[in-house]
Design an enzyme around this catalytic site. Structure first.
Site, PDB file in Angstrom:
ATOM      1  N   HIS A   6       0.990  -1.158  -0.097  1.00  0.00           N
ATOM      2  CA  HIS A   6       0.041   0.102   0.043  1.00  0.00           C
ATOM      3  C   HIS A   6       0.903   1.496  -0.090  1.00  0.00           C
ATOM      4  O   HIS A   6       1.971   1.268   0.229  1.00  0.00           O
ATOM      5  CB  HIS A   6      -1.020  -0.028   1.143  1.00  0.00           C
ATOM      6  CG  HIS A   6      -0.299  -0.183   2.452  1.00  0.00           C
ATOM      7  ND1 HIS A   6       0.479   1.236   3.211  1.00  0.00           N
ATOM      8  CD2 HIS A   6       0.197  -0.924   3.208  1.00  0.00           C
ATOM      9  CE1 HIS A   6       1.004   0.914   4.247  1.00  0.00           C
ATOM     10  NE2 HIS A   6       0.894  -0.379   4.430  1.00  0.00           N
TER      11      HIS A   6
ATOM     12  N   GLU B  59      -2.035  -7.215   7.161  1.00  0.00           N
ATOM     13  CA  GLU B  59      -0.735  -7.196   7.599  1.00  0.00           C
ATOM     14  C   GLU B  59      -0.882  -8.254   9.084  1.00  0.00           C
ATOM     15  O   GLU B  59      -1.745  -8.484   9.452  1.00  0.00           O
ATOM     16  CB  GLU B  59      -0.384  -5.687   8.079  1.00  0.00           C
ATOM     17  CG  GLU B  59       1.074  -5.634   8.881  1.00  0.00           C
ATOM     18  CD  GLU B  59       2.042  -5.973   7.729  1.00  0.00           C
ATOM     19  OE1 GLU B  59       2.256  -7.368   7.605  1.00  0.00           O
ATOM     20  OE2 GLU B  59       2.826  -4.997   7.645  1.00  0.00           O
TER      21      GLU B  59
END
Length: 221
Positions: free
Chosen positions: A26, A99
């Site tokens: 990201h 994550e």
């Protein structure tokens, strides 16, 4: 539909045994900039630079023959592919791409004590003690288990050329077990915000990295 374009080949769907996966981290968040741990428990948004990185990636890859876009369940990956969504893609969230959970250190500032704990954890992993984790966080095996569900789902679909937006440590874990068949040495897979790994997958050979930590689309930022 995939066609001959930058390695994405058109194939008979019934005989499809290959995929192209473009895996990106990201864009930048303010917490990235400050060195504050986000993990899966802090759902932050992109900052101005992160949005510029997302725009730069889109401009470079908007004409690629992506057939599907996948993200984690966290805002920073969904915002990273927003331009693709505005262009007509319907991204699919896969929580298995989230994550790693860093437990008690999520949202904490990078104090000398926290940095020392982090380095000790990385050293334990590098030494082969993959069970080590922060209190309230995930072990590497727990991340691998959920990533396998996500990857199996992606590989089972008919799309041949896909974009996958995920996270830094999660990328290292994925490339470790999936490409290298070991998590020891996963830190060799360098990354930065909006960097790209291109993966060729064949059902009889498995995955192979054909582009490693590519940042060329960000050169003008």
């Amino acid at each position: 539909m995939c066609h001959f374009f930058n390695g994405c080949k058109r194939k008979n769907r019934e005989k499809m045994k290959r995929k192209k996966l473009y895996i990106i981290r990201h864009g930048q968040t303010d917490l990235n900039k400050k060195g504050i741990v986000q993990g899966s428990g802090v759902d932050s948004s992109l900052n101005d630079l992160g949005r510029a990185q997302a725009s730069a990636f889109y401009e470079k890859y908007k004409d690629f023959p992506f057939e599907k876009v996948y993200t984690s369940a966290l805002k920073r990956t969904k915002e990273t592919v927003l331009h693709f969504e505005e262009a007509g893609f319907v991204p699919q969230e896969l929580p298995g791409l989230n994550e790693i959970s860093w437990g008690v250190v999520e949202g904490k500032s990078p104090t000398p004590e926290n940095k020392a704990r982090y380095q000790a954890l990385l050293q334990a992993w590098a030494d082969g003690d993959l069970s080590q984790k922060y209190e309230g966080g995930e072990s590497l095996q727990e991340v691998v288990d959920r990533q396998k569900v996500a990857i199996d789902h992606i590989l089972a679909q008919e799309e041949e050329c896909v974009l996958v937006a995920m996270h830094g440590r999660a990328m290292r874990i994925l490339l470790g077990w999936w490409v290298n068949d070991t998590l020891i040495g996963m830190d060799q897979f360098s990354h930065s915000n909006l960097s790209l790994y291109e993966i060729d997958w064949e059902s009889d050979k498995g995955p192979k990295i054909v582009r490693f930590d590519d940042r060329s689309h960000l050169e003008h930022l």
